[in-house]
Write a protein that holds these residues in place. Structure first.
Motif, short mmCIF file in Angstrom:
data_model
loop_
_atom_site.label_atom_id
_atom_site.label_comp_id
_atom_site.label_asym_id
_atom_site.label_seq_id
_atom_site.Cartn_x
_atom_site.Cartn_y
_atom_site.Cartn_z
N TRP A 22 42.69 35.42 -37.25
CA TRP A 22 42.35 35.24 -38.66
C TRP A 22 43.40 35.88 -39.56
CZ3 TRP A 22 40.31 32.29 -41.92
CH2 TRP A 22 40.04 32.71 -43.23
N ILE A 23 43.89 37.05 -39.18
CA ILE A 23 44.94 37.72 -39.97
C ILE A 23 46.19 36.85 -40.03
CG2 ILE A 23 46.52 39.69 -40.01
CD1 ILE A 23 44.18 41.38 -38.89
N ALA A 73 46.40 26.34 -42.23
CA ALA A 73 45.94 27.61 -41.68
C ALA A 73 44.54 27.49 -41.10
CB ALA A 73 45.97 28.68 -42.78
N LEU A 74 43.64 26.81 -41.80
CA LEU A 74 42.27 26.68 -41.32
C LEU A 74 42.17 25.75 -40.13
CD1 LEU A 74 40.23 26.62 -44.66
CD2 LEU A 74 40.55 28.51 -43.05
N VAL A 75 42.95 24.66 -40.14
CA VAL A 75 42.95 23.75 -38.98
C VAL A 75 43.47 24.49 -37.75
CG1 VAL A 75 44.01 21.67 -38.00
CG2 VAL A 75 43.13 21.65 -40.35
N LEU A 76 44.55 25.22 -37.90
CA LEU A 76 45.10 25.98 -36.77
C LEU A 76 44.12 27.04 -36.29
CD1 LEU A 76 47.50 26.64 -34.92
CD2 LEU A 76 48.36 28.16 -36.71
N TYR A 77 43.45 27.70 -37.23
CA TYR A 77 42.48 28.73 -36.84
C TYR A 77 41.31 28.12 -36.08
CZ TYR A 77 39.00 32.42 -37.11
OH TYR A 77 38.04 33.35 -36.79
N LEU A 82 47.77 35.42 -43.40
CA LEU A 82 49.14 35.72 -43.81
C LEU A 82 49.92 34.44 -44.09
CD1 LEU A 82 50.10 38.64 -41.38
CD2 LEU A 82 49.72 38.77 -43.85
N PHE A 83 49.70 33.42 -43.27
CA PHE A 83 50.41 32.16 -43.52
C PHE A 83 50.01 31.56 -44.86
CE2 PHE A 83 50.59 27.55 -43.48
CZ PHE A 83 51.93 27.35 -43.20
#
Length: 270
Positions: free
Chosen positions: A115-116, A99-103, A120-121
Motif C-alpha cells: 500500500w505504501i 496505483a489501485l489496479v496494481l495494488y 508513493l506512486f
C-alpha cells in the motif's frame, strides 16, 4: 437566473463572450471526461477481479488523454478550462488508477509495504504533474530544453508501473516475493517521475517527416499494432522494458546537447 453558471472556456474575464458555445469547444472536454471514466472504471474492474479488462481501461484512458490535446488543437478549441481539466484528469488516469489496479492485482500481497508503494506512486504522479505545469510558465527556460521532459512523464510512468501486471498475465507466479519486488519497482518508478532525469520528448519535432522514412514508419506502426492485438501483454511488457533501456541513452543525449549549448554560450549545463 439560470440554475447553472455559464460555461466560460477562457475564464470569466478572458476571451470573447459567446451567447452560444460552439460544439467544437466542448468536444475536447468530453474526450477528457471519457478518459477519467475509463480510468475509474479500470479501478472498479480491478476490485471485481477482472484484471485484464481493468488494465485495458487504464490503457484506454492513457490513449484518450493523449488524444484530447491534439483534438483541441485540430479544432482550434484549446482553452484554459480544458487545460486545467486535463491536468486534474491526469492525476486520476496516471496516478490513482494505475496505483489501485496494481495494488488490487499484486501489491496487496505485500501488506502495508504494497500500500505504501502504491501511495508513493500516486503522490509522485501529482508532484510530477504540478512541476510540469510550473515549468511551462518559466520564461527563462531555454527553448532547446523543451525537447526533454524533466523526469519520466506521467503517462509513461503509468504504463511502466504496471509492468508487474503484464508479467503476471504472462505467467509469473503471484506470490509474496513477487509482490515485494513489484512494490520496490513501483517506488523506483515514482522516484524516476520526480527525479531530474532528462527524458527525450518528440513533441517539438513538428508534424512533418522526411519522405524517405514515410513507408518504413507506416510499416513499423502497422507491425506494432498487429503485435499489440495478437500478443498484447508480451508487447506491453517489451514496450515497458524498452522504455527503461532507453532512459540512459536519453540522459546521455541531453548531456551532449547541454555541453554544445554551453559552448555556444546559450545556457549553462545543469
Amino acid at each position: 437566473m439560470a440554475p447553472f453558471p455559464p460555461f466560460e472556456p477562457h475564464g470569466p474575464r478572458r476571451g470573447s463572450r459567446l451567447r452560444e458555445i460552439p460544439l467544437r469547444l466542448i468536444i475536447p472536454n468530453l474526450v477528457t471526461v471519457m478518459a477519467v471514466c475509463a480510468g475509474l472504471s479500470g479501478v472498479r474492474l480491478a476490485f471485481e477481479q477482472r484484471f485484464e479488462l481493468a488494465v485495458g481501461m487504464v490503457l484506454l484512458a492513457a490513449l484518450l488523454d493523449a488524444v484530447d490535446g491534439r483534438v483541441a488543437r485540430m479544432l482550434k478549441a484549446a482553452s484554459n478550462f480544458g487545460a486545467q481539466m486535463d491536468s486534474l484528469a491526469d492525476i486520476v488516469n496516471f496516478g490513482v488508477a494505475p496505483a489501485l489496479v496494481l495494488y488490487a492485482y499484486l501489491l496487496d500481497r505485500a501488506g502495508a509495504f504494497g500500500w505504501i508503494a502504491a501511495l508513493l506512486f500516486a503522490i509522485a504522479c501529482c508532484l510530477r504533474l504540478a512541476r510540469f505545469n510550473v515549468m511551462l510558465e518559466d520564461p527563462d527556460r531555454p527553448a532547446w530544453m523543451a525537447d526533454y521532459f524533466v523526469g519520466v512523464p506521467a503517462p509513461a510512468g503509468a504504463l511502466l508501473v504496471m509492468l508487474p501486471v503484464y508479467l503476471g498475465f504472462l505467467g509469473v507466479p503471484l506470490n509474496t516475493t513477487f509482490a515485494f519486488v513489484g512494490s520496490g519497482f513501483a517506488v523506483a518508478i515514482a522516484l524516476l517521475m520526480v527525479s531530474r532525469l532528462p527524458v527525450y520528448s518528440a513533441k517539438t519535432r513538428g508534424t512533418r517527416i522526411r519522405r524517405d522514412i514515410v513507408m518504413p514508419m507506416i510499416l513499423g506502426i502497422v507491425l506494432y499494432v498487429a503485435l499489440l492485438f495478437s500478443f498484447t501483454w508480451h508487447t506491453m511488457a517489451a514496450t515497458a522494458i524498452a522504455y527503461l533501456i532507453f532512459l540512459p541513452f536519453s540522459a546521455q543525449a541531453y548531456g551532449k546537447r547541454a555541453r554544445r549549448e554551453e559552448q555556444a554560450g546559450d545556457t549553462p549545463v545543469e
